[in-house]
Motif scaffolding. Structure first.
Motif, PDB file in Angstrom:
ATOM      1  N   ALA A 141       0.792  -1.069   0.116  1.00 56.13           N
ATOM      2  CA  ALA A 141      -0.098  -0.045   0.110  1.00 56.13           C
ATOM      3  C   ALA A 141       0.740   1.417  -0.109  1.00 56.13           C
ATOM      4  CB  ALA A 141      -1.043  -0.031   1.304  1.00 56.13           C
ATOM      5  N   ILE A 142       1.866   1.242   0.745  1.00 56.36           N
ATOM      6  CA  ILE A 142       2.732   2.410   0.703  1.00 56.36           C
ATOM      7  C   ILE A 142       3.508   2.629  -0.505  1.00 56.36           C
ATOM      8  CG2 ILE A 142       4.633   3.234   2.056  1.00 56.36           C
ATOM      9  CD1 ILE A 142       3.863   1.992   4.660  1.00 56.36           C
ATOM     10  N   GLY A 143       3.899   1.617  -0.931  1.00 61.17           N
ATOM     11  CA  GLY A 143       4.706   1.605  -2.051  1.00 61.17           C
ATOM     12  C   GLY A 143       3.813   2.287  -3.277  1.00 61.17           C
ATOM     13  N   HIS A 144       2.572   2.134  -3.280  1.00 61.21           N
ATOM     14  CA  HIS A 144       1.597   2.603  -4.276  1.00 61.21           C
ATOM     15  C   HIS A 144       1.030   4.121  -4.025  1.00 61.21           C
ATOM     16  CE1 HIS A 144       1.469  -1.788  -5.423  1.00 61.21           C
ATOM     17  NE2 HIS A 144       1.913  -1.202  -6.516  1.00 61.21           N
ATOM     18  N   LEU A 145       1.436   4.728  -2.735  1.00 67.63           N
ATOM     19  CA  LEU A 145       1.078   5.832  -2.575  1.00 67.63           C
ATOM     20  C   LEU A 145       1.282   6.735  -3.710  1.00 67.63           C
ATOM     21  CD1 LEU A 145       2.004   6.682   1.193  1.00 67.63           C
ATOM     22  CD2 LEU A 145      -0.075   6.325   0.244  1.00 67.63           C
ATOM     23  N   PRO A 146       0.359   7.909  -4.023  1.00 62.69           N
ATOM     24  CA  PRO A 146       0.654   8.763  -5.186  1.00 62.69           C
ATOM     25  C   PRO A 146       1.647   9.699  -4.845  1.00 62.69           C
ATOM     26  CG  PRO A 146      -1.387   9.120  -3.989  1.00 62.69           C
ATOM     27  CD  PRO A 146      -0.838   8.038  -3.242  1.00 62.69           C
ATOM     28  N   ILE A 147       2.617  10.041  -5.539  1.00 61.26           N
ATOM     29  CA  ILE A 147       3.847  11.034  -5.099  1.00 61.26           C
ATOM     30  C   ILE A 147       3.373  12.291  -5.489  1.00 61.26           C
ATOM     31  CG2 ILE A 147       6.119  11.692  -5.917  1.00 61.26           C
ATOM     32  CD1 ILE A 147       6.481   8.452  -6.335  1.00 61.26           C
ATOM     33  N   PRO A 148       3.740  13.229  -4.596  1.00 61.75           N
ATOM     34  CA  PRO A 148       3.319  14.570  -4.758  1.00 61.75           C
ATOM     35  C   PRO A 148       3.679  15.241  -5.941  1.00 61.75           C
ATOM     36  CG  PRO A 148       3.897  14.085  -2.416  1.00 61.75           C
ATOM     37  CD  PRO A 148       4.263  12.899  -3.327  1.00 61.75           C
ATOM     38  N   GLU A 149       3.162  16.173  -6.571  1.00 64.92           N
ATOM     39  CA  GLU A 149       3.450  17.013  -7.976  1.00 64.92           C
ATOM     40  C   GLU A 149       4.738  17.499  -7.601  1.00 64.92           C
ATOM     41  OE1 GLU A 149       2.627  16.888 -11.134  1.00 64.92           O
ATOM     42  OE2 GLU A 149       1.355  15.437 -10.647  1.00 64.92           O
ATOM     43  N   GLU A 150       5.106  17.923  -6.394  1.00 63.79           N
ATOM     44  CA  GLU A 150       6.147  18.820  -6.134  1.00 63.79           C
ATOM     45  C   GLU A 150       7.413  18.010  -6.304  1.00 63.79           C
ATOM     46  OE1 GLU A 150       6.264  19.646  -1.733  1.00 63.79           O
ATOM     47  OE2 GLU A 150       7.992  21.214  -2.241  1.00 63.79           O
ATOM     48  N   VAL A 151       7.248  16.701  -6.132  1.00 62.68           N
ATOM     49  CA  VAL A 151       8.486  15.730  -6.237  1.00 62.68           C
ATOM     50  C   VAL A 151       8.895  15.522  -7.537  1.00 62.68           C
ATOM     51  CG1 VAL A 151       9.203  13.556  -5.626  1.00 62.68           C
ATOM     52  CG2 VAL A 151       7.973  14.564  -4.099  1.00 62.68           C
ATOM     53  N   LYS A 152       8.052  15.534  -8.389  1.00 64.61           N
ATOM     54  CA  LYS A 152       8.180  15.478  -9.796  1.00 64.61           C
ATOM     55  C   LYS A 152       8.959  16.806 -10.247  1.00 64.61           C
ATOM     56  CE  LYS A 152       4.380  12.396 -10.375  1.00 64.61           C
ATOM     57  NZ  LYS A 152       3.118  12.270 -10.200  1.00 64.61           N
ATOM     58  N   GLY A 153       9.057  17.814  -9.663  1.00 65.94           N
ATOM     59  CA  GLY A 153       9.639  18.994  -9.974  1.00 65.94           C
ATOM     60  C   GLY A 153      11.018  18.760  -9.612  1.00 65.94           C
ATOM     61  N   PHE A 154      11.465  17.738  -8.779  1.00 63.16           N
ATOM     62  CA  PHE A 154      12.937  17.361  -8.376  1.00 63.16           C
ATOM     63  C   PHE A 154      13.554  16.535  -9.020  1.00 63.16           C
ATOM     64  CE2 PHE A 154      10.825  18.234  -3.864  1.00 63.16           C
ATOM     65  CZ  PHE A 154      11.258  19.545  -3.799  1.00 63.16           C
ATOM     66  N   GLY A 155      12.889  15.841  -9.822  1.00 64.38           N
ATOM     67  CA  GLY A 155      13.260  14.677 -10.865  1.00 64.38           C
ATOM     68  C   GLY A 155      12.396  13.528 -10.854  1.00 64.38           C
ATOM     69  N   SER A 156      13.026  12.481 -11.512  1.00 60.31           N
ATOM     70  CA  SER A 156      11.941  11.207 -11.707  1.00 60.31           C
ATOM     71  C   SER A 156      12.014  10.437 -10.511  1.00 60.31           C
ATOM     72  CB  SER A 156      12.104  10.625 -13.016  1.00 60.31           C
ATOM     73  OG  SER A 156      12.733  11.501 -13.775  1.00 60.31           O
ATOM     74  N   PRO A 157      10.745  10.006 -10.182  1.00 58.84           N
ATOM     75  CA  PRO A 157      10.779   8.986  -8.711  1.00 58.84           C
ATOM     76  C   PRO A 157      11.357   7.645  -9.116  1.00 58.84           C
ATOM     77  CG  PRO A 157       8.725  10.200  -8.954  1.00 58.84           C
ATOM     78  CD  PRO A 157       9.519  10.523 -10.068  1.00 58.84           C
ATOM     79  N   VAL A 158      12.022   7.011  -8.346  1.00 58.46           N
ATOM     80  CA  VAL A 158      12.407   5.488  -8.806  1.00 58.46           C
ATOM     81  C   VAL A 158      11.486   4.623  -7.836  1.00 58.46           C
ATOM     82  CG1 VAL A 158      14.328   3.864  -8.839  1.00 58.46           C
ATOM     83  CG2 VAL A 158      14.615   6.326  -9.737  1.00 58.46           C
ATOM     84  N   SER A 159      11.583   5.083  -6.415  1.00 58.51           N
ATOM     85  CA  SER A 159      11.148   4.202  -5.568  1.00 58.51           C
ATOM     86  C   SER A 159      10.593   5.025  -4.265  1.00 58.51           C
ATOM     87  CB  SER A 159      12.008   3.154  -4.984  1.00 58.51           C
ATOM     88  OG  SER A 159      13.153   3.691  -4.292  1.00 58.51           O
ATOM     89  N   VAL A 160       9.854   4.414  -3.430  1.00 60.56           N
ATOM     90  CA  VAL A 160       9.111   5.258  -2.157  1.00 60.56           C
ATOM     91  C   VAL A 160       9.790   4.448  -1.313  1.00 60.56           C
ATOM     92  CG1 VAL A 160       7.200   5.895  -1.033  1.00 60.56           C
ATOM     93  CG2 VAL A 160       7.289   5.971  -3.538  1.00 60.56           C
TER      94      VAL A 160
END
Ligand SMILES: [Zn+2]
Ligand SMILES: [Zn+2]
Length: 150
Positions: free
Chosen positions: A113-132
């Motif tokens: 469930a945590i692995g599938h949490l939506p990643i905040p838009e703000e993070v996408k401004g820093f770079g591309s997420p790989v894992s949570v």
């Protein structure tokens, strides 16, 4: 961890070293084994104490350099960012941590469930997420018990 699993993981480790062009030395194998043998997310000093039982001549510096090298190549990971006590993690599958704020105990847990949490838009401004990765801080059962006694 069961000894069959350890043997399997050591084989996988050897293959990964070959692929990365890292020399497979007895020392390196023992250092890696010391990290994956425990769920404690050990620091360099405790890895050193474990390896020393099997290779009495090994130095802390050698252990430290190897751990950093393995981490650099993604064979183990570094937990936490405090320079004075880096902790190493041999579990390279996605997982989360419970960390005791008192004694520093770190344990793995899984949560799809945590692995599938939506990643905040703000993070996408820093770079591309790989894992949570989530860290739950708290008092471990042992510390909780001893604080109740005092
Ligand atoms: Zn604790
Ligand atoms: Zn971990």
């Amino acid at each position: 961890m069961k000894s069959v699993d350890i043997t399997h993981r050591l084989n996988v480790f050897q293959e990964a070293c070959e692929r990365l062009g890292l020399k497979i030395t007895h020392q390196r194998m023992e250092i890696y084994r010391a990290v994956i043998m425990t769920e404690n997310h050990p620091d360099a000093v405790s890895v050193y104490h474990r390896v020393k039982k099997r290779i009495p001549m090994i130095s802390l510096d050698t252990v430290y350099r190897n751990l950093k090298l393995l981490a650099k190549h993604g064979l183990i990971s570094i937990v936490g960012l405090s320079q004075e006590s880096l902790r190493f993690d041999g579990n390279m599958t996605p997982h989360h941590h419970f960390a005791c704020v008192k004694c520093g105990m770190i344990r793995d847990f899984n949560s799809p469930a945590i692995g599938h949490l939506p990643i905040p838009e703000e993070v996408k401004g820093f770079g591309s997420p790989v894992s949570v990765h989530l860290e739950v801080k708290g008092l471990c059962a042992t510390c909780k018990k001893s604080s109740r006694r005092n």
